[in-house]
Design an enzyme around this catalytic site. Sequence first.
Site: not given
Ligand code: DHB
Ligand code: FE
Length: 309
Positions: A83, A264
């Site tokens: 990320h 995703e």
């Molecule tokens: C969040 C971040 C992510 O990478 C994910 O897959 C799901 C939720 C979040 O920041 O809440």
């Molecule tokens: Fe994620």
Amino acid sequence: MANTATRHKRPGQSPDKSIPEIATGARITASVYTSHVPAIGAALDLGKSSEPYWQPLFKGYERSKEWFRENTPDVVFLVYNDHATAFSLEMIPTFAIGCAERFQPADEGWGPRPVPVVMGHPELAAHIAQSVIQDDFDLTIVNKMDVDHGLTVPLSLMCGQPQAWPCPVIPFAVNVVQYPAPSGRRCFLLGQAIRRAVESYDRPLKVQIWGTGGMSHQLQGPRAGLINQEFDQAFLDRLIADPESLSHMPHIDYVREAGSEGIELVMWLIARGAMGGQPGDKPPHVVHRFYHVPASNTAVGHLILENPQ
Ligand code: DHB
Ligand code: FE
């Protein structure tokens, strides 16, 4: 590229039809699918897992932890997305395979998670890289990389809070953050190439492949907080029983139905492709299925599928 050389008999050796051929190579024994919401990692790290908000979620992974203790593989091939932690807009590999000896938990802004270092499996990773690349899929080879919640949260969910992770892990990062992401179809076919790669490795390793991310969630804009339970459940049904047709679903359907970050879910098709999943194949055994809303602003989905022995 199938490495059949190791299976060939020596010159002059006559084939003995009475002895069944024993598989001596590596194989994919099972696949695990799970969301990787960072707040789950924080809940564990801060000792909040038995609070009323989190308790139902962690309860859904009790069976998974027990299964994993009983079925610890030699290696986990862990498909996740970075990320904007190890990579950034400066460099965006579509598919990146971690070939290092070890991977440090990343600092995502609050210091690294207090979880063990991730030990890799450079030899199998290098074998998979050479096989998959020569099987027409371009991979970026990464020899140094920190791993973020996309990889460490699934390990925490499946293994709890051990001093050391119970087996080596090969990180496999997929770009689903910056457009253009790979199609579900390409991910599914890549999974099949990963299976061929694993099966051509000539040591008898049990390998699990994990697909992470999802399920429906949108973290930004006017639709932030979007959760689509009907879509998520149908996705799980089709992933189990008909992944080939699911792999044809276009990006726009993921975004419309599952939110901007729902994309995703294409990573789950890599894991499912590595389990087989051709039309007519017997579906794998469903060991565990779990779905929970909400965690942070998202839906959490989880499956464990086993291949027949
Ligand atoms: C969040 C971040 C992510 O990478 C994910 O897959 C799901 C939720 C979040 O920041 O809440
Ligand atoms: Fe994620």
